[in-house]
Design a protein around this motif. Structure first.
Motif, PDB file in Angstrom:
ATOM      1  N   GLU A 118       8.427  -1.544 -15.188  1.00  0.00           N
ATOM      2  CA  GLU A 118       7.996  -2.175 -13.943  1.00  0.00           C
ATOM      3  C   GLU A 118       8.464  -1.352 -12.735  1.00  0.00           C
ATOM      4  OE1 GLU A 118       6.169  -4.963 -13.126  1.00  0.00           O
ATOM      5  OE2 GLU A 118       5.588  -4.988 -15.233  1.00  0.00           O
ATOM      6  N   SER A 119       9.662  -0.799 -12.834  1.00  0.00           N
ATOM      7  CA  SER A 119      10.175   0.041 -11.755  1.00  0.00           C
ATOM      8  C   SER A 119       9.335   1.313 -11.605  1.00  0.00           C
ATOM      9  CB  SER A 119      11.640   0.400 -12.042  1.00  0.00           C
ATOM     10  OG  SER A 119      12.226   1.061 -10.952  1.00  0.00           O
ATOM     11  N   ALA A 148       4.632   6.464 -14.117  1.00  0.00           N
ATOM     12  CA  ALA A 148       4.687   6.727 -12.678  1.00  0.00           C
ATOM     13  C   ALA A 148       3.527   7.623 -12.241  1.00  0.00           C
ATOM     14  CB  ALA A 148       6.030   7.367 -12.321  1.00  0.00           C
ATOM     15  N   VAL A 149       3.221   8.662 -13.030  1.00  0.00           N
ATOM     16  CA  VAL A 149       2.150   9.599 -12.681  1.00  0.00           C
ATOM     17  C   VAL A 149       0.791   8.911 -12.700  1.00  0.00           C
ATOM     18  CG1 VAL A 149       0.906  11.657 -13.455  1.00  0.00           C
ATOM     19  CG2 VAL A 149       3.408  11.661 -13.410  1.00  0.00           C
ATOM     20  N   THR A 150       0.516   8.145 -13.742  1.00  0.00           N
ATOM     21  CA  THR A 150      -0.794   7.491 -13.840  1.00  0.00           C
ATOM     22  C   THR A 150      -0.949   6.378 -12.805  1.00  0.00           C
ATOM     23  OG1 THR A 150       0.081   6.075 -15.615  1.00  0.00           O
ATOM     24  CG2 THR A 150      -1.125   8.043 -16.269  1.00  0.00           C
ATOM     25  N   THR A 151       0.132   5.655 -12.501  1.00  0.00           N
ATOM     26  CA  THR A 151       0.044   4.619 -11.471  1.00  0.00           C
ATOM     27  C   THR A 151      -0.241   5.233 -10.112  1.00  0.00           C
ATOM     28  OG1 THR A 151       1.618   3.246 -12.702  1.00  0.00           O
ATOM     29  CG2 THR A 151       1.217   2.653 -10.416  1.00  0.00           C
ATOM     30  N   LEU A 152       0.375   6.381  -9.840  1.00  0.00           N
ATOM     31  CA  LEU A 152       0.075   7.089  -8.596  1.00  0.00           C
ATOM     32  C   LEU A 152      -1.417   7.400  -8.516  1.00  0.00           C
ATOM     33  CD1 LEU A 152       2.168   9.893  -6.982  1.00  0.00           C
ATOM     34  CD2 LEU A 152      -0.289  10.179  -7.196  1.00  0.00           C
ATOM     35  N   GLY A 153      -1.980   7.888  -9.622  1.00  0.00           N
ATOM     36  CA  GLY A 153      -3.412   8.174  -9.644  1.00  0.00           C
ATOM     37  C   GLY A 153      -4.267   6.939  -9.468  1.00  0.00           C
ATOM     38  N   LEU A 154      -3.814   5.809 -10.040  1.00  0.00           N
ATOM     39  CA  LEU A 154      -4.561   4.562  -9.912  1.00  0.00           C
ATOM     40  C   LEU A 154      -4.525   4.017  -8.483  1.00  0.00           C
ATOM     41  CD1 LEU A 154      -3.403   2.783 -13.187  1.00  0.00           C
ATOM     42  CD2 LEU A 154      -5.770   3.359 -12.636  1.00  0.00           C
ATOM     43  N   MET A 189      10.627  -2.130  -7.171  1.00  0.00           N
ATOM     44  CA  MET A 189      11.106  -0.964  -7.907  1.00  0.00           C
ATOM     45  C   MET A 189      12.610  -1.063  -8.175  1.00  0.00           C
ATOM     46  SD  MET A 189      10.766   3.069  -6.836  1.00  0.00           S
ATOM     47  CE  MET A 189      11.909   2.920  -5.458  1.00  0.00           C
ATOM     48  N   LEU A 190      13.366  -1.519  -7.191  1.00  0.00           N
ATOM     49  CA  LEU A 190      14.818  -1.583  -7.338  1.00  0.00           C
ATOM     50  C   LEU A 190      15.264  -2.773  -8.181  1.00  0.00           C
ATOM     51  CD1 LEU A 190      15.874  -0.660  -3.675  1.00  0.00           C
ATOM     52  CD2 LEU A 190      15.841   0.820  -5.686  1.00  0.00           C
ATOM     53  N   GLY A 250       5.104   4.461  -8.550  1.00  0.00           N
ATOM     54  CA  GLY A 250       3.777   5.038  -8.390  1.00  0.00           C
ATOM     55  C   GLY A 250       2.944   4.295  -7.358  1.00  0.00           C
ATOM     56  N   ALA A 251       3.076   2.941  -7.338  1.00  0.00           N
ATOM     57  CA  ALA A 251       2.325   2.139  -6.382  1.00  0.00           C
ATOM     58  C   ALA A 251       2.807   2.365  -4.960  1.00  0.00           C
ATOM     59  CB  ALA A 251       2.448   0.660  -6.742  1.00  0.00           C
ATOM     60  N   LEU A 252       4.070   2.739  -4.814  1.00  0.00           N
ATOM     61  CA  LEU A 252       4.626   3.020  -3.495  1.00  0.00           C
ATOM     62  C   LEU A 252       4.199   4.397  -2.996  1.00  0.00           C
ATOM     63  CD1 LEU A 252       6.581   2.116  -1.221  1.00  0.00           C
ATOM     64  CD2 LEU A 252       8.427   3.124  -2.560  1.00  0.00           C
ATOM     65  N   ALA A 253       4.249   5.395  -3.884  1.00  0.00           N
ATOM     66  CA  ALA A 253       3.949   6.775  -3.476  1.00  0.00           C
ATOM     67  C   ALA A 253       2.452   7.033  -3.344  1.00  0.00           C
ATOM     68  CB  ALA A 253       4.550   7.751  -4.483  1.00  0.00           C
ATOM     69  N   GLY A 254       1.626   6.423  -4.208  1.00  0.00           N
ATOM     70  CA  GLY A 254       0.197   6.703  -4.223  1.00  0.00           C
ATOM     71  C   GLY A 254      -0.502   6.445  -2.902  1.00  0.00           C
TER      72      GLY A 254
END
Length: 409
Positions: free
Chosen positions: A142-143, A19-25, A265-266, A148-152
């Motif tokens: 995947e969730s 989740a953290v790295t996807t947010l960064g991406l 995510m859900l 991360g893709a939602l929050a980033g």
């Protein structure tokens, strides 16, 4: 009992890191043209060209290094490779945050892809899970990606409007560094798997190209990624053409994209649970057809709430695709080469990510903006048909696993 506890701790740590790295991406993706304009000082069109190159740069790095990263996981250990990938990823984030020129920023984007952090995390999650729970683990991953893709993008847009994106990039790097420290102290290397003599030997890309079943899976993954990334380009054009009188179309586009990620995510853990108990081929085919139908029906949607409903269906169906492909391939190959398989599959997916926008660019002079959804529908449908062909005639032996008292193919 201690082994189960260790596996559960590993999974929680890996999901948090994902989740953290996807947010960064993802923090830069929707606002990249705006950010590039602040670096280049040129007009919007020039910034758009640079942003297109910046979007492609991580894919190029991943395409070149993903198979190697997977092989190194199998050879040198997953924990060690994860820490190396995290170090490269942190360096890329800091380089982008501190860049004062386009070239140094592009180098940071390329380095971000070369870190192959997504490949290593996926390989680690799959290899550290038991055969009976691998589908659930991949679904949870995947969730975490969708989270991360939602929050980033939300955080990135807010920071660019209110202050500067650089503090967020630095904070992402520091947060990833903290996550790396926790992983170093808490993560446990999964036991190495002995080669299974009952399964065919895996020779990398040569095996994929020679075996129809694996080849079709990889091509299907490529097509679904091409369709997904083409939709990113086409969706705003569709909304503008289909709802010309709508106000604040940019905000509505962002909200509808976020709605799709929320549905993904859900729904991802549910697909993972179903894959553990059934045939991932069947679920992939159903999900690909669901994506195709929901995108095709956009042409009939005359209200934005109908578009939102279809976006939810797309997100739910899309959640099944990558995890079903990875699980199906892992059941047919020795566990000792799981990292290599994951790396190769990610390379095929990156090819699709590059192919999708190119298809849109080639078709734009030929089709009206609203009609560009039809090629995307065709790509999803073609992916489903490829995997459906696998279920009719399999050319590759199937690894049977014991799952709650019954064999699962």
């Amino acid at each position: 009992m201690s082994g189960v506890t260790s596996c559960s701790r590993n999974l929680v740590l890996l999901l948090a890191c994902q989740a953290v790295t996807t947010l960064g991406l993802m923090v830069l993706v929707p606002i990249l043209p705006l950010y590039m304009a602040t670096l280049t000082g040129i007009d919007t069109l020039g910034a758009a060209r640079w942003s297109s190159l910046a979007l492609a740069a991580p894919g190029l790095g991943t395409l070149c290094f993903a198979p190697l990263a997977g092989q190194w996981c199998d050879r040198f250990g997953y924990r060690r490779m994860l820490l190396v990938s995290l170090a490269v990823f942190i360096a890329s984030m800091l380089l982008m945050a501190l860049s004062t020129s386009v070239l140094s920023f592009m180098l940071g984007r390329l380095l971000q892809g070369m870190s192959t952090i997504g490949v290593v995390l996926t390989a680690f999650v799959g290899h550290a899970s038991s055969d009976a729970s691998r589908g659930r683990s991949l679904g949870l991953q995947e969730s975490a990606i969708a989270c991360g893709a939602l929050a980033g993008p939300v955080l990135g847009g807010m920071m660019l409007d209110q202050w500067s994106l650089k503090p967020l990039l630095i904070a992402s790097a520091l947060l990833t560094g903290i996550a790396g420290g926790v992983l170093w102290s808490q993560l446990r290397e999964p036991p190495k798997s002995a080669p299974d003599k009952n399964l065919p030997q895996f020779a990398g890309l040569q095996t994929v190209l020679a075996r129809a079943d694996l080849r079709n899976w990889m091509l299907a993954a490529c097509l679904t990624q091409a369709a997904a990334f083409a939709l990113v380009n086409v969706f705003p054009l569709y909304l503008i053409a289909h709802f010309p009188a709508a106000d604040a179309i940019a905000s509505k586009t962002g909200a509808l994209h976020a709605l799709g990620w929320l549905a993904t995510m859900l729904a991802s853990p549910l697909w993972g649970h179903l894959n553990d108990r059934g045939d991932p081929r069947r679920h992939f085919v159903l999900a690909a057809i669901g994506c195709a139908l929901s995108i095709g029906l956009l042409m009939k949607a005359d209200q934005l709430w109908l578009v939102a409903l279809l976006r939810v269906v797309q997100g739910v169906c899309y959640a099944a695709l990558a995890q079903s492909m990875l699980l199906a391939c892992s059941r047919q190959l020795p566990a000792a080469v799981y990292g290599h398989v994951t790396g190769l599959s990610r390379s095929f997916m990156v090819v699709g990510q590059m192919l999708g926008p190119l298809i849109v660019m080639l078709l734009m002079p030929l089709l009206a903006p609203a009609n560009l959804v039809w090629p995307i529908t065709a790509l999803f449908m073609a992916a489903g048909l490829l995997v459906l062909g696998n279920s009719m005639q399999r050319s590759y032996p199937v690894c049977r696993i014991e799952n709650q008292g019954k064999d699962v193919a």
